[in-house]
Scaffold this active site. Structure first.
Site: not given
Length: 509
Positions: A80, A157, A224, A229, A488
């Site tokens: 799967l 199938g 590309a 890439l 931060h």
């Protein structure tokens, strides 16, 4: 004789030696009934049958079962996960990560005070790690099928009627699976190019590029786009000299032009070469390597390129061959995609289609959303997928991620808009980890400030983009993002600053 028939025959013979008591008869009848249910006899009708066990198919099957629908999933591969898990998204990301670690070790560690005498590539170990990740995940999906009571049939199938699928099983037998509703989720296959035969040795598709036995000295990538890439990045980091040949004038044509140009410059700094507006006109594999004859897309003088391996990565095509669609009258467009309405229904009652076989972006996560929405419609609920709000990611380094409109698309719509940008060179976390190449770009409606598109080039851009995906899905403004407190120091602060730059002014630049 089929196994179920043998069991019935044995049950009959055994019953001849039993007493004629009702209890004995009931016991054998119950035993045989249990056997038939366990093996999901083809004579039993399902509420939902899914053809294809890729990201769209297996998700649709699990969701259908969770909604209480008797469900069978048919998958020809025998494992799967489809192309994505077996020979696509997952193995490529494993190799991208491993190759990035090697590249960091050879190019960046010393600057962080981590030094060692030598670094070498153990390609078999790298491939083994990739294969282990794939194996664990495929087994995980089988476990989810068992948990959710999804019947799993391994085989190819094909329709024999709108409610019946004949399956040639991988064990060599055949069976018929019946369903009130049948979902086609067979995905896509590598798009071939005229005159180029893929042998998965010297001329490879992405499948072959994920299983090379050695690092090629020279690798040519035809195309590309995302896949070309990414695979070019893997082998380039490991030492290949990579040249990308692209017919179009730009790499990744669907990308915002400004981001695309910065992205190409970044890849060129990593020594990836580009031949744009160039077409391949000949291939010679008579020698040890491969010789490509190329010429300008508009015509002109021809050039010969030599490589050890050529990767054909010119896109993908819907996989509908051999499904018997013509037999039941399912309509397709000129490039083979199945036509569906906004409920994923084809023109044939009870037959649906999702994922790469229908129009829309050919992305695993888009297929998953299709699968959930399609099954919800079948179950009488409401489903919805907005293809304009599906994120896309190129998993190079830096990554490039986007959602919504490009600046070129906004201009074409004639909408007045604002642009806000913030470079990662001004982001504290990016500077602290010495990985500050990239930018966040936000497009918003000039009058309403509604966000129209977000484009990010940065380390982990694929993770950062989801704040923008959520914002766009809820029609948020750039000010909405700007006024949300961001931790931060984090990379995500660059998105906040770009949002501030869109409706007002940023703080840190």
């Amino acid at each position: 004789m089929a196994l179920a028939s043998l069991v019935r025959r044995k049950a009959y013979l055994l019953s001849r030696n039993l007493s004629n008591s009702p209890a004995d008869a009931l016991k054998y009848s119950f035993s045989l009934s249990n056997f038939s249910r366990g093996f999901a006899s083809g004579s039993e009708e399902n509420d939902v049958v899914v053809i294809g066990g890729g990201p769209g198919g297996y998700v649709a099957a699990i969701k259908a079962a969770q909604l209480g629908l008797k469900t069978t999933c048919i998958e020809k591969r025998g494992t799967l996960g489809g192309t994505c898990l077996n020979v696509g998204c997952i193995p490529s990301k494993a190799l991208l990560h491993s190759s990035h670690m090697y590249h960091e070790a050879t190019h960046s560690f010393a600057g962080h005070g981590v030094k060692f005498s030598s670094v070498e590539i153990d390609l078999p170990a790298m491939m083994a790690q990739k294969d282990k990740a794939v194996s664990n995940l495929t087994r995980g999906i089988e476990g989810l099928f068992k948990k959710n009571k999804v019947n799993y049939v391994k085989g190819y199938g094909k329709f024999i009627s709108p409610s019946e699928v004949s399956v040639d099983t991988i064990e060599g037998g055949s069976t018929v699976v019946k369903g009130k509703n049948i979902i086609i989720a067979t995905g896509s296959d590598v798009k071939s190019l005229p005159g180029i035969t893929i042998d998965e040795k010297r001329i490879v598709s992405s499948t072959g590029a994920l299983a090379l036995q050695e690092v090629p000295k020279k690798l040519i990538v035809i195309g590309a786009g995302y896949i070309g890439l990414e695979m070019g990045s893997v082998w380039g980091r490991l030492g290949s000299e990579v040249t990308v040949v692209e017919f179009a004038p730009d790499i990744v044509p669907s990308m915002d032009a400004e981001i695309r140009k910065q992205f190409q410059r970044s890849l060129e700094k990593q020594k990836m070469k580009f031949m744009l507006k160039t077409k391949v006109v000949g291939v010679d594999t008579s020698g040890n390597g491969v010789k490509l004859t190329v010429e300008p897309a508009a015509g002109g003088d021809q050039t010969t390129l030599e490589a050890d391996v050529v990767l054909v990565s010119a896109g993908r095509s819907p996989f509908t061959a051999g499904l018997g669609l013509e037999k039941i009258g399912v309509e397709t467009d000129k490039i083979g995609r199945i036509l569906v309405n906004d409920r994923f229904a084809t023109n044939v009652a009870g037959v649906y289609a999702i994922g790469d076989v229908i129009p829309g972006p050919m992305l695993a996560h888009k297929a998953e959303e299709d699968g959930v929405a399609c099954v919800e419609f079948i179950a009488g609920k409401h489903g919805h997928v907005d293809y304009d709000k599906v994120p896309g990611v190129v998993y190079t380094h830096p990554e490039v991620a986007s959602v919504g409109k490009t600046e070129e698309q906004v201009k074409a719509l004639g909408v007045d808009y604002r642009v806000g940008k913030f470079p990662f060179l001004a982001n504290s976390r990016a500077k602290a980890i010495d990985d500050a190449e990239g930018i966040v770009k936000i497009l918003a409606d000039k009058e309403t400030d509604k966000i129209l598109g977000v484009h990010i080039m940065a380390p982990n851009a694929g993770e950062l983009i989801h704040e923008a995906v959520l914002a766009i899905n809820y029609d948020a403004s750039s000010e909405d993002i700007a006024r949300v407190c961001h931790a931060h120091p984090t990379m995500s602060e660059a998105l906040k600053e770009a949002a501030m730059a869109t409706y007002d002014k940023p703080i840190h630049i």
